[in-house]
Design an enzyme around this catalytic site. Structure first.
Site, short mmCIF file in Angstrom:
data_model
loop_
_atom_site.label_atom_id
_atom_site.label_comp_id
_atom_site.label_asym_id
_atom_site.label_seq_id
_atom_site.Cartn_x
_atom_site.Cartn_y
_atom_site.Cartn_z
N HIS A 166 0.89 -1.24 0.03
CA HIS A 166 0.08 0.11 0.02
C HIS A 166 0.91 1.23 0.02
O HIS A 166 2.08 1.37 0.30
CB HIS A 166 -1.04 0.02 1.32
CG HIS A 166 -0.30 0.18 2.48
ND1 HIS A 166 0.07 1.32 3.14
CD2 HIS A 166 0.21 -1.05 3.47
CE1 HIS A 166 0.79 0.98 4.28
NE2 HIS A 166 0.79 -0.24 4.45
N CYS A 180 2.84 -4.75 6.67
CA CYS A 180 2.61 -4.55 5.48
C CYS A 180 3.84 -4.11 4.74
O CYS A 180 4.82 -3.60 5.25
CB CYS A 180 1.45 -3.43 5.16
SG CYS A 180 -0.09 -3.87 5.89
#
Length: 210
Positions: free
Chosen positions: A158, A174
């Site tokens: 992301h 992440c």
């Protein structure tokens, strides 16, 4: 393309319009943006997007994350790959493995997991009911959702509102990218492709020549 929300609880109250998404894209894309040279974030030049030679035998469309060098490679047809600088999970939060990108969203909502809230309540408890999309959202402008089979792992590739973290171990698990960079990558990634997140320790794989 924009993916509609999947079934399940949605804590945030609205989804942005196409005009709002376009305005935010303009906000996070520097004037005169050139992926190979634009660098208002002060990144090391090696972390800027580059097209490199891919190792033979890799499947076009797949993603490989070299956690040691902090690179993400998107394999292209014709033996090349686009290489991007990334940040990965800090400490023991990075989770190497083989995943499938089952969902992709422009300007996503974000809700911290219960584990994140318990681990760092001072940082995450205020967002327990979800965070609206926008340039300050923790998932930034685009998110690729990593699954194992039909199970959402809650790991994402992301964008980040903290671009100076790129090249470090900074996230809660992440893989982070500069928003302008993931906006470029997002358009090239199809759902159903495989994402390989390699261990950070040791030599790690070499998916393309530096």
């Amino acid at each position: 393309m924009f993916s509609a929300p999947i079934a399940g609880p949605v804590f945030a109250s609205s989804w942005p319009t196409e005009d709002q998404k376009a305005a935010w894209d303009a906000q996070v894309t520097p004037p005169g943006y050139d992926p190979a040279t634009t660098n208002p974030w002060g990144l090391h030049p090696r972390l800027l997007p580059q097209r490199v030679e891919a190792r033979a035998g890799l499947v076009p469309g797949d993603i490989h994350v070299d956690a040691t060098a902090r690179y993400l490679y998107h394999i292209e047809e014709g033996g090349t790959a686009m290489r991007y600088g990334v940040a990965i999970g800090r400490g023991g939060l990075y989770e190497p493995g083989t995943y499938t990108i089952r969902r992709k969203v422009e300007w996503p909502h974000w809700t911290p997991t219960q584990t994140m809230i318990e681990r760092e309540p001072e940082a995450y408890a205020q967002y327990a009911d979800g965070m609206e999309p926008g340039p300050q959202n923790a998932l930034g402008s685009r998110a690729l959702y990593l699954y194992v089979g039909d199970r959402d792992t809650y790991l994402r590739i992301h964008g980040t509102p903290s671009p100076r973290s790129i090249g470090s171990r900074a996230s809660s698990g992440c893989v982070r990218m500069v928003m302008a960079h993931i906006n470029d990558l997002y358009e090239q990634v199809d759902t159903g492709v495989t994402a390989y997140l390699y261990p950070a320790a040791g030599d790690g794989p070499v998916t393309a020549h530096s």
